[in-house]
Write an enzyme that holds these catalytic residues in place. Structure first.
Site, PDB file in Angstrom:
ATOM      1  N   ASP A 153      10.217   1.115   3.742  1.00 50.98           N
ATOM      2  CA  ASP A 153      10.574   2.412   4.322  1.00 50.98           C
ATOM      3  C   ASP A 153       9.708   2.820   5.495  1.00 50.98           C
ATOM      4  O   ASP A 153       9.643   3.987   5.857  1.00 50.98           O
ATOM      5  CB  ASP A 153      10.457   3.482   3.220  1.00 50.98           C
ATOM      6  CG  ASP A 153       9.047   3.557   2.637  1.00 50.98           C
ATOM      7  OD1 ASP A 153       8.145   2.888   3.173  1.00 50.98           O
ATOM      8  OD2 ASP A 153       8.837   4.292   1.660  1.00 50.98           O
ATOM      9  N   GLU A 179      13.585  -4.176  -1.232  1.00 51.25           N
ATOM     10  CA  GLU A 179      13.150  -2.910  -1.853  1.00 51.25           C
ATOM     11  C   GLU A 179      14.082  -1.760  -1.422  1.00 51.25           C
ATOM     12  O   GLU A 179      13.657  -0.709  -0.944  1.00 51.25           O
ATOM     13  CB  GLU A 179      11.690  -2.584  -1.499  1.00 51.25           C
ATOM     14  CG  GLU A 179      11.025  -1.595  -2.435  1.00 51.25           C
ATOM     15  CD  GLU A 179       9.629  -1.190  -1.927  1.00 51.25           C
ATOM     16  OE1 GLU A 179       9.516  -0.441  -0.956  1.00 51.25           O
ATOM     17  OE2 GLU A 179       8.641  -1.650  -2.534  1.00 51.25           O
ATOM     18  N   GLU A 191       9.206   8.473   5.334  1.00 50.67           N
ATOM     19  CA  GLU A 191       9.711   7.268   4.680  1.00 50.67           C
ATOM     20  C   GLU A 191      11.033   7.476   3.937  1.00 50.67           C
ATOM     21  O   GLU A 191      11.851   6.564   3.856  1.00 50.67           O
ATOM     22  CB  GLU A 191       8.657   6.720   3.703  1.00 50.67           C
ATOM     23  CG  GLU A 191       7.412   6.154   4.379  1.00 50.67           C
ATOM     24  CD  GLU A 191       6.355   7.189   4.699  1.00 50.67           C
ATOM     25  OE1 GLU A 191       6.602   8.395   4.466  1.00 50.67           O
ATOM     26  OE2 GLU A 191       5.287   6.815   5.197  1.00 50.67           O
ATOM     27  N   HIS A 229      -3.079   8.277   1.583  1.00 47.86           N
ATOM     28  CA  HIS A 229      -2.812   8.196   3.026  1.00 47.86           C
ATOM     29  C   HIS A 229      -1.551   8.913   3.492  1.00 47.86           C
ATOM     30  O   HIS A 229      -1.198   8.867   4.662  1.00 47.86           O
ATOM     31  CB  HIS A 229      -2.703   6.726   3.447  1.00 47.86           C
ATOM     32  CG  HIS A 229      -1.490   6.042   2.885  1.00 47.86           C
ATOM     33  ND1 HIS A 229      -0.247   6.139   3.467  1.00 47.86           N
ATOM     34  CD2 HIS A 229      -1.321   5.290   1.783  1.00 47.86           C
ATOM     35  CE1 HIS A 229       0.619   5.453   2.747  1.00 47.86           C
ATOM     36  NE2 HIS A 229      -0.007   4.934   1.716  1.00 47.86           N
ATOM     37  N   ARG A 287       1.368  11.055   5.007  1.00 46.96           N
ATOM     38  CA  ARG A 287       1.446  12.033   6.102  1.00 46.96           C
ATOM     39  C   ARG A 287       1.709  13.455   5.606  1.00 46.96           C
ATOM     40  O   ARG A 287       1.181  14.414   6.162  1.00 46.96           O
ATOM     41  CB  ARG A 287       2.602  11.657   7.035  1.00 46.96           C
ATOM     42  CG  ARG A 287       2.163  10.969   8.270  1.00 46.96           C
ATOM     43  CD  ARG A 287       3.338  10.373   9.020  1.00 46.96           C
ATOM     44  NE  ARG A 287       2.913   9.092   9.569  1.00 46.96           N
ATOM     45  CZ  ARG A 287       2.406   8.931  10.794  1.00 46.96           C
ATOM     46  NH1 ARG A 287       2.333   9.940  11.606  1.00 46.96           N
ATOM     47  NH2 ARG A 287       2.001   7.752  11.202  1.00 46.96           N
ATOM     48  N   HIS A 339      -8.385   4.628   3.809  1.00 51.68           N
ATOM     49  CA  HIS A 339      -7.370   4.190   4.783  1.00 51.68           C
ATOM     50  C   HIS A 339      -7.896   4.442   6.203  1.00 51.68           C
ATOM     51  O   HIS A 339      -8.643   5.400   6.427  1.00 51.68           O
ATOM     52  CB  HIS A 339      -6.096   5.004   4.514  1.00 51.68           C
ATOM     53  CG  HIS A 339      -4.868   4.488   5.193  1.00 51.68           C
ATOM     54  ND1 HIS A 339      -4.648   4.634   6.534  1.00 51.68           N
ATOM     55  CD2 HIS A 339      -3.779   3.846   4.709  1.00 51.68           C
ATOM     56  CE1 HIS A 339      -3.471   4.101   6.861  1.00 51.68           C
ATOM     57  NE2 HIS A 339      -2.919   3.613   5.751  1.00 51.68           N
TER      58      HIS A 339
HETATM   59  C1  UD1 Z   1       2.080   3.590   7.483  1.00 52.24           C
HETATM   60  C2  UD1 Z   1       3.534   3.866   7.073  1.00 52.24           C
HETATM   61  C3  UD1 Z   1       3.588   4.274   5.613  1.00 52.24           C
HETATM   62  C4  UD1 Z   1       2.859   3.294   4.723  1.00 52.24           C
HETATM   63  C5  UD1 Z   1       1.447   3.097   5.239  1.00 52.24           C
HETATM   64  C6  UD1 Z   1       0.751   2.035   4.437  1.00 52.24           C
HETATM   65  C7  UD1 Z   1       5.094   4.862   8.669  1.00 52.24           C
HETATM   66  C8  UD1 Z   1       5.548   6.083   9.342  1.00 52.24           C
HETATM   67  N1  UD1 Z   1       4.039   4.985   7.855  1.00 52.24           N
HETATM   68  O1  UD1 Z   1       1.393   4.836   7.426  1.00 52.24           O
HETATM   69  O2  UD1 Z   1       4.939   4.333   5.212  1.00 52.24           O
HETATM   70  O3  UD1 Z   1       2.824   3.806   3.425  1.00 52.24           O
HETATM   71  O4  UD1 Z   1       1.501   2.671   6.605  1.00 52.24           O
HETATM   72  O5  UD1 Z   1      -0.617   2.061   4.618  1.00 52.24           O
HETATM   73  O6  UD1 Z   1       5.650   3.822   8.884  1.00 52.24           O
HETATM   74  N2  UD1 Z   1      -4.970   2.395  11.560  1.00 52.24           N
HETATM   75  C9  UD1 Z   1      -5.946   1.539  12.011  1.00 52.24           C
HETATM   76  N3  UD1 Z   1      -5.901   0.225  11.601  1.00 52.24           N
HETATM   77  C10 UD1 Z   1      -4.958  -0.250  10.757  1.00 52.24           C
HETATM   78  C11 UD1 Z   1      -3.994   0.642  10.273  1.00 52.24           C
HETATM   79  C12 UD1 Z   1      -4.008   1.954  10.688  1.00 52.24           C
HETATM   80  O7  UD1 Z   1      -6.819   1.905  12.761  1.00 52.24           O
HETATM   81  O8  UD1 Z   1      -4.983  -1.441  10.429  1.00 52.24           O
HETATM   82  C13 UD1 Z   1      -4.980   3.810  12.015  1.00 52.24           C
HETATM   83  C14 UD1 Z   1      -4.578   3.915  13.501  1.00 52.24           C
HETATM   84  O9  UD1 Z   1      -5.291   4.946  14.086  1.00 52.24           O
HETATM   85  C15 UD1 Z   1      -3.086   4.266  13.400  1.00 52.24           C
HETATM   86  C16 UD1 Z   1      -3.103   5.170  12.182  1.00 52.24           C
HETATM   87  O10 UD1 Z   1      -4.022   4.562  11.276  1.00 52.24           O
HETATM   88  O11 UD1 Z   1      -2.586   4.896  14.559  1.00 52.24           O
HETATM   89  C17 UD1 Z   1      -1.783   5.420  11.523  1.00 52.24           C
HETATM   90  O12 UD1 Z   1      -1.050   4.230  11.267  1.00 52.24           O
HETATM   91  P1  UD1 Z   1       0.533   4.353  10.947  1.00 52.24           P
HETATM   92  O13 UD1 Z   1       1.064   2.998  10.646  1.00 52.24           O
HETATM   93  O14 UD1 Z   1       1.211   5.123  12.012  1.00 52.24           O
HETATM   94  O15 UD1 Z   1       0.595   5.289   9.701  1.00 52.24           O
HETATM   95  P2  UD1 Z   1       0.043   5.097   8.229  1.00 52.24           P
HETATM   96  O16 UD1 Z   1      -0.436   6.422   7.812  1.00 52.24           O
HETATM   97  O17 UD1 Z   1      -0.855   3.937   8.169  1.00 52.24           O
HETATM   98  N1  UDP Z   2      -4.318  -2.298  -0.975  1.00 52.07           N
HETATM   99  C1  UDP Z   2      -5.280  -3.197  -0.508  1.00 52.07           C
HETATM  100  N2  UDP Z   2      -6.501  -2.711  -0.140  1.00 52.07           N
HETATM  101  C2  UDP Z   2      -6.822  -1.388  -0.206  1.00 52.07           C
HETATM  102  C3  UDP Z   2      -5.828  -0.480  -0.659  1.00 52.07           C
HETATM  103  C4  UDP Z   2      -4.599  -0.969  -1.023  1.00 52.07           C
HETATM  104  O1  UDP Z   2      -5.039  -4.410  -0.458  1.00 52.07           O
HETATM  105  O2  UDP Z   2      -7.961  -1.022   0.140  1.00 52.07           O
HETATM  106  C5  UDP Z   2      -2.996  -2.813  -1.356  1.00 52.07           C
HETATM  107  C6  UDP Z   2      -2.473  -2.355  -2.706  1.00 52.07           C
HETATM  108  O3  UDP Z   2      -2.859  -3.242  -3.721  1.00 52.07           O
HETATM  109  C7  UDP Z   2      -0.970  -2.322  -2.490  1.00 52.07           C
HETATM  110  C8  UDP Z   2      -0.837  -1.974  -1.023  1.00 52.07           C
HETATM  111  O4  UDP Z   2      -2.078  -2.274  -0.413  1.00 52.07           O
HETATM  112  O5  UDP Z   2      -0.390  -3.608  -2.676  1.00 52.07           O
HETATM  113  C9  UDP Z   2      -0.493  -0.517  -0.854  1.00 52.07           C
HETATM  114  O6  UDP Z   2      -0.646  -0.119   0.461  1.00 52.07           O
HETATM  115  P1  UDP Z   2      -0.686   1.396   0.916  1.00 52.07           P
HETATM  116  O7  UDP Z   2      -1.171   2.239  -0.192  1.00 52.07           O
HETATM  117  O8  UDP Z   2      -1.423   1.429   2.209  1.00 52.07           O
HETATM  118  O9  UDP Z   2       0.837   1.691   1.275  1.00 52.07           O
HETATM  119  P2  UDP Z   2       2.114   2.164   0.392  1.00 52.07           P
HETATM  120  O10 UDP Z   2       2.286   1.199  -0.709  1.00 52.07           O
HETATM  121  O11 UDP Z   2       1.853   3.564  -0.048  1.00 52.07           O
HETATM  122  O12 UDP Z   2       3.239   2.124   1.381  1.00 52.07           O
END
Ligand code: UD1
Ligand code: UDP
Length: 375
Positions: A97, A119, A133, A216, A218, A249
């Site tokens: 999602d 999924e 999502e 994490h 939003r 995160h």
């Molecule tokens: C995203 C997904 C969410 C998912 C989550 C898993 C969307 C809208 N959101 O949210 O569905 O549950 O990932 O974790 O698709 N950042 C880093 N390094 C990384 C990852 C993130 O620096 O490796 C920081 C960056 O500043 C980035 C911000 O996190 O701009 C947000 O990342 P983004 O993918 O937009 O949103 P998430 O909150 O991570």
């Molecule tokens: N996870 C990981 N390291 C972490 C936190 C989570 O490997 O420090 C794994 C966790 O086991 C799960 C996935 O990341 O498989 C979940 O990711 P996240 O919570 O970022 O996203 P969501 O599942 O909510 O989309």
């Protein structure tokens, strides 16, 4: 030979696509499989690619610091067109999602490429939670040609929206990844020792009670995260013998309140995002888990760990119905009360701490590949 393009961008998509990728690779004579990462995440994605030994064929490298939904949506659509033109896939596989799944499905549709949704069918029923999502998943559901639902309930959700053809219940590939990760941990003594050594400096895992925390979403930015952090602070102060371990995160909207409120509390350990085997090892040693993560809600029941879900609604209702997860919302008092009651009421704890597998049996990838071979 069919050309399959798997597209993903974030940590959880990568974890859930990894076992499927390796399953496709067993059928080299049937499929030409390529991976495209949007790199909506960077470091957190690379951790997973590295552990599962996946080398992307296309890397769009899109992540920007504190990116907006607008950047990631528009940039990925523009870049994906070039990838489709280069590879010309017969089927595009998207997972879950995220914005990456939505834009990959939409842009594949613009090219009249078939879309398979892994999924499929989870619904919270609230378009602002999870945000964005819930709507991403609904839209992908209506774009996709093939729907791989993890549970009967997910299939029913699709049915209720008129999506009734090419829907299969296959379980969730997250459990395939979990079982694979657990097997590696069991067999690879060197990795296990490395992990134990790392955590040894934080807690005595034979003896001490730990709570694992992740968050994490939003929709919880701002007040929600303030509440969550204040709840953790109160729990840590009330139970000084307890250790709270929180891999934070990388989203700056999460890190700011977490660091501001929780830094310096002696039984709270703020860590960088953990590599997948470290995280599942830690889950397996936890007393309970406080999270808003989708993936962790799915993994924890298989490990028999109670999960308190810090959200107002969830699209993962199977764990709640089975009694191993509980929705506690994002109000401070409710989070504190729920944790207190599991610490102090042993029978309530044992009622929740049961190993069940409502989300899969570890064979989802096999089923998906078999079905795609037969299409
Ligand atoms: C995203 C997904 C969410 C998912 C989550 C898993 C969307 C809208 N959101 O949210 O569905 O549950 O990932 O974790 O698709 N950042 C880093 N390094 C990384 C990852 C993130 O620096 O490796 C920081 C960056 O500043 C980035 C911000 O996190 O701009 C947000 O990342 P983004 O993918 O937009 O949103 P998430 O909150 O991570
Ligand atoms: N996870 C990981 N390291 C972490 C936190 C989570 O490997 O420090 C794994 C966790 O086991 C799960 C996935 O990341 O498989 C979940 O990711 P996240 O919570 O970022 O996203 P969501 O599942 O909510 O989309």
């Amino acid at each position: 030979m069919r050309k399959i393009l798997m597209i993903f961008g974030t940590r959880p998509e990568a974890i859930k696509m990894a076992p499927l990728y390796w399953e496709f690779k067993k059928y080299q004579e049937d499929f030409d499989v390529k991976v495209c990462v949007t790199a909506q995440h960077r470091q957190m994605l690379d951790q997973v690619l590295n552990f599962f030994n996946i080398k992307p064929d296309y890397d769009l490298n899109l992540m920007r610091n504190n990116q907006s939904l607008f950047n990631i949506t528009s940039d990925s659509i523009v870049e994906l067109e070039k990838v489709y033109d280069d590879f010309n896939p017969h089927i595009v596989l998207v997972q879950g999602d995220t914005t990456t799944s939505f834009t990959s499905a939409l842009s594949a549709y613009y090219k009249k490429i078939k879309v398979a949704h892994i999924e499929a069918g989870l619904r919270s029923g609230n378009k602002y939670s999870p945000f964005p999502e819930e709507i991403n998943r609904v839209l992908v559901g209506h774009i996709a040609d093939y729907h791989f639902a993890p549970t009967e309930k997910a299939k029913q959700n699709l049915y209720n929206e008129g999506i009734r053809e090419n829907v299969w219940v296959v379980g969730n590939t997250v459990i395939d990844a979990l079982f694979l990760g657990l097997r590696i941990l069991e067999e690879n003594e060197e990795l296990r020792s490395k992990i134990e050594l790392y955590f040894n400096g934080i807690f005595e895992f034979q003896r001490e009670k730990i709570i694992l925390v992740t968050g994490h979403r939003r929709e919880s930015f701002g007040e929600g995260f303030e509440n969550i952090c204040n709840a953790l602070k109160e729990i840590a102060e009330s139970y000084p013998e307890l250790k709270i371990i929180y891999p934070v995160h990388l989203n700056p909207n999460v890190r700011e309140p977490v660091n501001r409120i929780l830094n310096g509390i002696k039984n709270i350990f703020l860590l960088e995002p953990l590599e997948y085997p470290y995280l599942i090892w830690l889950m397996s040693k936890s007393f309970l888990i406080l999270t808003d993560s989708g993936g962790i809600q799915e993994e924890a029941p298989s490990l028999g760990k109670p999960v308190l879900v810090m959200r107002e609604v969830t699209e993962r209702v199977e764990g709640i119905e089975a009694g191993t997860a509980s929705l506690v919302g994002i109000k401070k008092e409710n989070i504190v009360k729920a944790v207190q009651s599991l610490i102090e009421n042993t029978s309530e704890y044992h009622k929740m701490a049961r190993a069940i597998n409502p989300y899969g049996d570890g064979l989802s990838s096999k089923r998906i590949v078999e079905i795609i071979r037969s299409i």
